[in-house]
Write an enzyme that holds these catalytic residues in place. Structure first.
Site, PDB file in Angstrom:
ATOM      1  N   GLY A 128       0.836  -1.203   0.000  1.00 47.60           N
ATOM      2  CA  GLY A 128       0.000   0.000   0.000  1.00 47.60           C
ATOM      3  C   GLY A 128       0.862   1.240   0.000  1.00 47.60           C
ATOM      4  O   GLY A 128       2.032   1.216   0.390  1.00 47.60           O
ATOM      5  N   LEU A 159      -8.308  17.389  -0.153  1.00 47.80           N
ATOM      6  CA  LEU A 159      -9.013  17.110  -1.400  1.00 47.80           C
ATOM      7  C   LEU A 159      -8.991  18.317  -2.340  1.00 47.80           C
ATOM      8  O   LEU A 159      -8.902  18.158  -3.562  1.00 47.80           O
ATOM      9  CB  LEU A 159     -10.459  16.693  -1.114  1.00 47.80           C
ATOM     10  N   TYR A 178      -6.578   7.896   0.349  1.00 51.87           N
ATOM     11  CA  TYR A 178      -6.195   6.724   1.135  1.00 51.87           C
ATOM     12  C   TYR A 178      -7.413   6.112   1.823  1.00 51.87           C
ATOM     13  O   TYR A 178      -7.604   4.890   1.816  1.00 51.87           O
ATOM     14  CB  TYR A 178      -5.149   7.139   2.165  1.00 51.87           C
TER      15      TYR A 178
END
Length: 454
Positions: free
Chosen positions: A294, A301, A360
Site C-alpha cells: 500500500g 481534497l 487513502y
C-alpha cells in the site's frame, strides 16, 4: 524490538510511574505479546454464564492449557474471563452475567483478556433478542475502555447457529484469549461454524500453517516483513513480493526465513498471472494471499490531483481486485487451494476517515468493501477472505510524523500506546490459518481500541 516510544519507557520506570501518576498523565502498560516457546494462554480463566456456551468455554479453556474456574480467586491474578451471553433473548437477561463480570474485574492480572460471547445481532429477527445481543457489543466496547494494566475486551459473535465448541468459534476464542491479540481490543469478531478442526487448526497448535504456501505483497520491510516472518514462524512456505527497487531487502528477508522472492509491480496488468506462475513453478500450490502492499499520497481534497488519487487507488484497491480475479479463475484451480484464505490490509482511516487522506481512506474502505463482497465466493469454495485494519503502528512511516501528532496517535486509544508491526502480523497469521475457518468477510481492527472511529 528497539523501543520507539520514549514516553512509554519513562512511564514504566519507577520514577516515571510516580511522576505521571501524580500529574494524571497517560500510563501505558507493557503488553504481554507472543514469545517463542511460551504458551499464549496460561493461568486461571474465569468462565461466567449459564447454559451450553459456558460449559463449552470451560472445556475449550482447559484444552489450551489454562485452568477454568467459576468464581474469581481471592488472590486475584486472573489471566482471562469468558462471559457467555449466548442464550440471552431479552435485555433484561444481561444483568446477572454482566454484573458478575464487573465484580471479577479487580481480580484481573496484567494483560488479561476478557471475551464476551453472544449470538450475532444481525441474525436475530425478534426486536428483544436483537437488542439483547447488540447490548453485549455495547457493554464490551465500554468495558474495553475501562480495562487497566494492558487488559483487553472483545466480543465473539456466534453466526449461523454455531456452537462455541465448533471449529470456527473455538479458534477465534483461542486467539482472543491469547497473547497474539495483545493490540486487539473493543472489537466484535463474528465466527460461523467453520470446518472440522484438524491438528493444525486446534487451539495452541505450534505450526498452524505447516504445509501451506503463502504470498505476501509489500513484504520487504515494515508490516509486510513482520507478516512474512510470522507466517514462516507458523510453518508456511512464504513468497515475498515487492517492487524491483526493494529487491535487496526482499532477498535478505526471504533468505532469512527460507522462502522465495518475486520482484513485481502489483499494478502491472500481468501481476496476477506472474504471481500465480511463480507459486505454481516454485512451490506447486498456493494457499494464502496477503495483500499488504500500500502507499499514501496525502493531500487535502482541494489540492488533490489525478496522479496522486489514481496511484493510491491503483495500488491499494484495484490491484487486490485484479489479482483476486486471476486466483479465483477456473484455470487457476490446479494451483490455488480450494480453501484459499485471502487477507487484505485496510486501515482505520477507511473506517473513520482522516484529514488529508481522502484518497487513502477511499482505497482502504474499498478493501473492506471488496472483502465483504468476495466472501460468498470464497465460502462456496471452502475458503475465506478477511481484512485487518491497523491503527497507529510504530513503523518507519509513523516515525516521520511530527512529534505532537505522533504522540496523539499513540495515546488516543484504550491501550494508550502504538502497536507494533508484529501485532498486525499476529492477526493476519490467525486469519490466514485453519483456526479462522469460521471467520469470513469481516474486517478486524488492530488498533488498541483507537478513539478514531471507535
Amino acid at each position: 524490538m528497539p523501543s520507539t516510544d520514549p514516553y512509554g519507557d519513562l512511564v514504566r520506570s519507577p520514577l516515571g510511574s510516580r511522576l505521571t501518576g501524580a500529574l494524571g498523565l497517560p500510563r501505558p502498560a507493557q503488553l504481554r505479546r507472543h514469545e517463542a516457546d511460551t504458551p499464549d494462554i496460561t493461568g486461571t480463566v474465569l468462565v461466567l454464564g449459564e447454559g451450553a456456551g459456558a460449559e463449552q468455554a470451560r472445556t475449550l479453556v482447559a484444552a489450551v492449557g489454562a485452568h477454568p474456574v467459576g468464581e474469581p480467586p481471592a488472590e486475584g491474578g486472573l489471566t482471562g474471563v469468558v462471559a457467555c451471553f449466548d442464550a440471552v433473548a431479552h435485555p433484561g437477561e444481561l444483568s446477572a452475567t454482566a454484573l458478575a463480570l464487573g465484580g471479577a474485574l479487580r481480580a484481573l492480572g496484567p494483560s488479561a483478556h476478557v471475551v464476551t460471547v453472544a449470538r450475532d445481532p444481525e441474525q436475530a429477527e425478534a426486536p428483544a433478542e436483537r437488542a439483547a445481543r447488540a447490548g453485549v457489543i455495547g457493554l464490551t466496547r465500554s468495558l474495553a475502555h475501562e480495562m487497566r494494566r494492558g487488559g483487553t475486551a472483545n466480543a465473539l459473535l456466534l453466526q449461523d447457529g454455531a456452537a462455541l465448541s465448533d471449529a470456527g468459534p473455538a479458534g477465534a476464542l483461542a486467539f482472543l484469549l491469547s497473547a497474539r491479540s495483545a493490540f486487539v481490543s473493543g472489537q466484535p469478531l463474528p465466527a460461523g461454524p467453520g470446518t472440522p478442526a484438524t491438528a493444525s487448526a486446534s487451539p495452541g497448535a505450534t505450526a498452524p500453517l505447516a504445509g501451506r504456501v503463502a504470498v505476501v505483497t509489500g513484504a520487504a520491510r515494515g508490516i509486510g516483513a513482520a507478516i512474512l516472518r510470522t507466517l514462516a514462524r507458523d510453518g508456511a512456505t512464504v513468497i515475498g513480493v515487492d517492487l524491483p527497487a526493494a529487491g535487496e531487502d526482499l532477498m535478505r528477508l526471504v533468505n532469512e526465513v527460507g522462502g522465495t522472492a518475486l520482484a513485481l509491480d502489483i499494478t502491472a496488468p500481468d501481476a496476477g498471472r506472474r504471481l500465480l506462475e511463480h507459486a505454481r513453478t516454485r512451490h506447486g500450490r498456493l494457499d494464502v494471499v496477503v495483500h499488504n502492499a500500500g502507499i499514501t499520497k496525502d493531500r487535502m481534497l482541494a489540492n488533490m490531483d489525478a496522479a496522486r488519487w489514481d496511484a493510491v487507488l491503483a495500488v491499494n484497491t484495484a490491484s487486490q481486485l485484479a489479482i483476486n480475479e486471476v486466483l479465483l479463475a477456473e484455470d487457476a484451480r490446479d494451483t490455488v487451494a480450494a480453501d484459499l484464505r485471502i487477507v487484505g490490509l485496510a486501515s482505520i482511516s477507511g473506517i473513520a476517515g482522516n484529514r488529508g487522506q481522502t484518497n487513502y481512506a477511499a482505497s482502504k474502505a474499498g478493501v473492506m468493501g471488496l472483502t465483504a463482497a468476495t466472501a460468498p465466493v470464497l465460502a462456496a469454495r471452502g475458503g475465506g477472505i478477511t481484512a485487518v485494519a491497523p491503527g497507529f503502528i510504530e513503523t518507519e512511516m509513523t516515525a516521520r510524523i511530527p512529534l505532537l501528532t505522533r504522540e496523539l496517535g499513540r495515546r488516543l486509544s484504550s491501550l494508550q500506546q502504538g502497536g507494533r508491526p508484529e501485532d498486525v502480523a499476529e492477526a493476519v497469521a490467525f486469519l490466514a490459518s485453519p483456526a479462522a475457518s469460521g471467520v469470513n468477510g469481516t474486517t478486524l481492527r488492530v488498533c488498541g481500541q483507537a478513539m478514531m472511529g471507535a
